[in-house]
Scaffold this active site. Structure first.
Site: not given
Length: 469
Positions: A109, A263
């Site tokens: 991430s 995201d």
């Protein structure tokens, strides 16, 4: 030499650790093997019946580790659909749109360069969590699953040769689905600074933005696991300085920055001011409810009252929820909620398999600005003038439980909720305090409906209580 298993890499919502120290290829293979077994248990299928999606981000270790995750899955008999280098929400789309039994995204991430890890979902793109799935994987690895598998499985069909893998391309399907959330003809040719943080946003959302006829000023738009410019975490102010300066110097209409696996997206308004996640949730809810009046919206316990107030004005119903994507996605599926937003920049959409996306919010805000004919700062002004928020403030606390009890006793005259941590609610101000899942921290979010000065006074008062010995 295989690294010694560090149980701390199995987090509340994913698996994450430093490459070569906490996670290496051998461990990734064992995790892949264990993931297949957990999916089999959750789905009620035999491992040989499983169909599992796989993706990886741009990190330097990702090609090796994704191959080893794939080897473990294949060795257990799963059929793997390998989408290659993609963003995390594209893995969710793959699992949801093709009815797969689960998916694994090789990513860390927004973490710095040395990190790697995996985000894991079951059917319907529902995430595994520490409460369901991730700790079962840890136990299976500790019990020796996949120990006799060698690195040759990374290039073959695995130890037993029972499964298989195929490589697929989902970019076109994903981009078509994301674009369906807006009417492209309504988007004006805005000037937009985009910052991909050398992550996956460029290839994922770039073609969509170009197709809208925007004037794009691209910064750090090419995936690069070296992260030569700044870490891919726009939540940190130091990583936003460049895009803020570029918005101001170029006279852009807005700036949009994405985290590493893309995201999450974050917005800078036309004045160069960062847009708080709860205010962005309110604007997204307004946009969606204009097309789906009467639907329900979820927001987290930390959020400004701007969210439920905006939802009510837009003809929807707002419902507070626990923090965390597993809690949001599960409740959205159960209740059929249209949309969910978290202060941390995770935005979930029912019509996107209740998954979080960094693409859809960008498209919706561009459409909203165009349709309203106002700047982003003008759309935000009514919220900023009425709701005064502290942002999240962390304090190190040795005994979190005792301190929470002390807070409850101190504010005994207030309305109190314990959905997630403790929420203290007065008519003109409120706050939430939550313990960290992984550190000895308490996290404070506070809001005043009186003034900035009142918010600061209340904030300092609560922080003094939290930090008192």
């Amino acid at each position: 030499m295989t690294v010694v298993l560090d149980p701390s890499i199995f987090k509340a919502y994913d698996i994450r650790g430093i490459y070569g120290e906490q996670i290496d290829g051998d461990l990734a293979e064992r995790i892949g093997c264990a993931f297949a077994r957990v999916l089999a248990g959750l789905s009620g299928k035999a491992p040989g019946e499983l169909r599992v999606g796989l993706g990886r981000d741009m990190r330097l270790s990702a090609p090796e580790l994704a191959a080893r995750y794939r080897a473990g899955l294949v060795a257990e008999g799963a059929h793997v659909l390998d989408a290659g280098e993609i963003a995390t929400e594209m893995l969710y789309f793959l699992v949801g749109s093709r009815g797969l039994d689960g998916g694994l995204m090789c990513t860390a991430s927004h973490n710095p360069k040395p990190y790697t890890g995996a985000k894991l979902v079951r059917e319907g793109a529902i995430p595994l969590s520490g409460d369901e799935g991730i700790q079962e994987i840890r136990r299976a690895v500790e019990e020796g699953v996949g120990d006799r598998m060698g690195s040759q499985a990374a290039v073959g069909a695995g130890a037993g040769g029972a499964g298989a893998a195929e490589e697929i391309d989902i970019y076109e399907d994903f981009q078509r689905a994301a674009l369906g959330f807006i009417d492209p003809q309504r988007v004006r040719p805005l000037k937009v600074v985009v910052d991909g943080g050398n992550g996956m946003a460029g290839p994922m959302v770039g073609p969509l933005l170009e197709g809208l006829g925007l004037e794009l000023i691209e910064t750090y738009w090419t995936p690069n696991g070296e992260f030569p410019d700044h870490e891919p975490n726009p939540m940190l102010e130091e990583n936003r300085r460049m895009i803020v300066e570029r918005v101001r110097s170029s006279g852009a209409d807005l700036g949009i920055a994405w985290d590493g696996d893309a995201d999450r997206c974050f917005f800078i308004d036309d004045t160069g001011e960062f847009v708080a996640g709860d205010f962005l949730t309110a604007l997204l809810a307004q946009s969606l409810l204009a097309k789906h009046r009467g639907e329900s919206v979820l927001y987290d316990v930390r959020a400004s009252r701007a969210v439920p107030d905006t939802v009510a004005r837009a003809g929807g119903s707002a419902h507070v929820n626990r923090v965390g994507h597993a809690f949001f996605k599960t409740r959205m599926k159960r209740d059929g909620a249209l949309f969910g937003g978290e202060v941390s920049g995770h935005y979930y959409f029912r019509d996107f398999f209740c998954a979080d996306s960094g693409t859809i919010p960008a498209l919706l805000i561009l459409e909203l600005i165009s349709v309203e004919g106002r700047t982003l700062s003008e759309l935000l002004a009514p919220l900023r003038e009425r709701y005064f928020i502290s942002g999240e403030i962390n304090s190190e606390v040795a005994d979190q439980g005792a301190k929470m009890e002390e807070i409850a006793a101190h504010y005994a005259d207030a309305r109190q909720e314990h959905l997630d941590g403790i929420s203290i609610d007065y008519d003109d101000w409120h706050f939430n305090v939550r313990p960290s899942n992984t550190e000895p921290l308490l996290r404070l979010n506070l809001e005043s409906l009186v003034s900035q000065q009142d918010m600061e006074r209340r904030r300092d008062e609560v922080l003094a209580l939290i930090r008192a010995a």
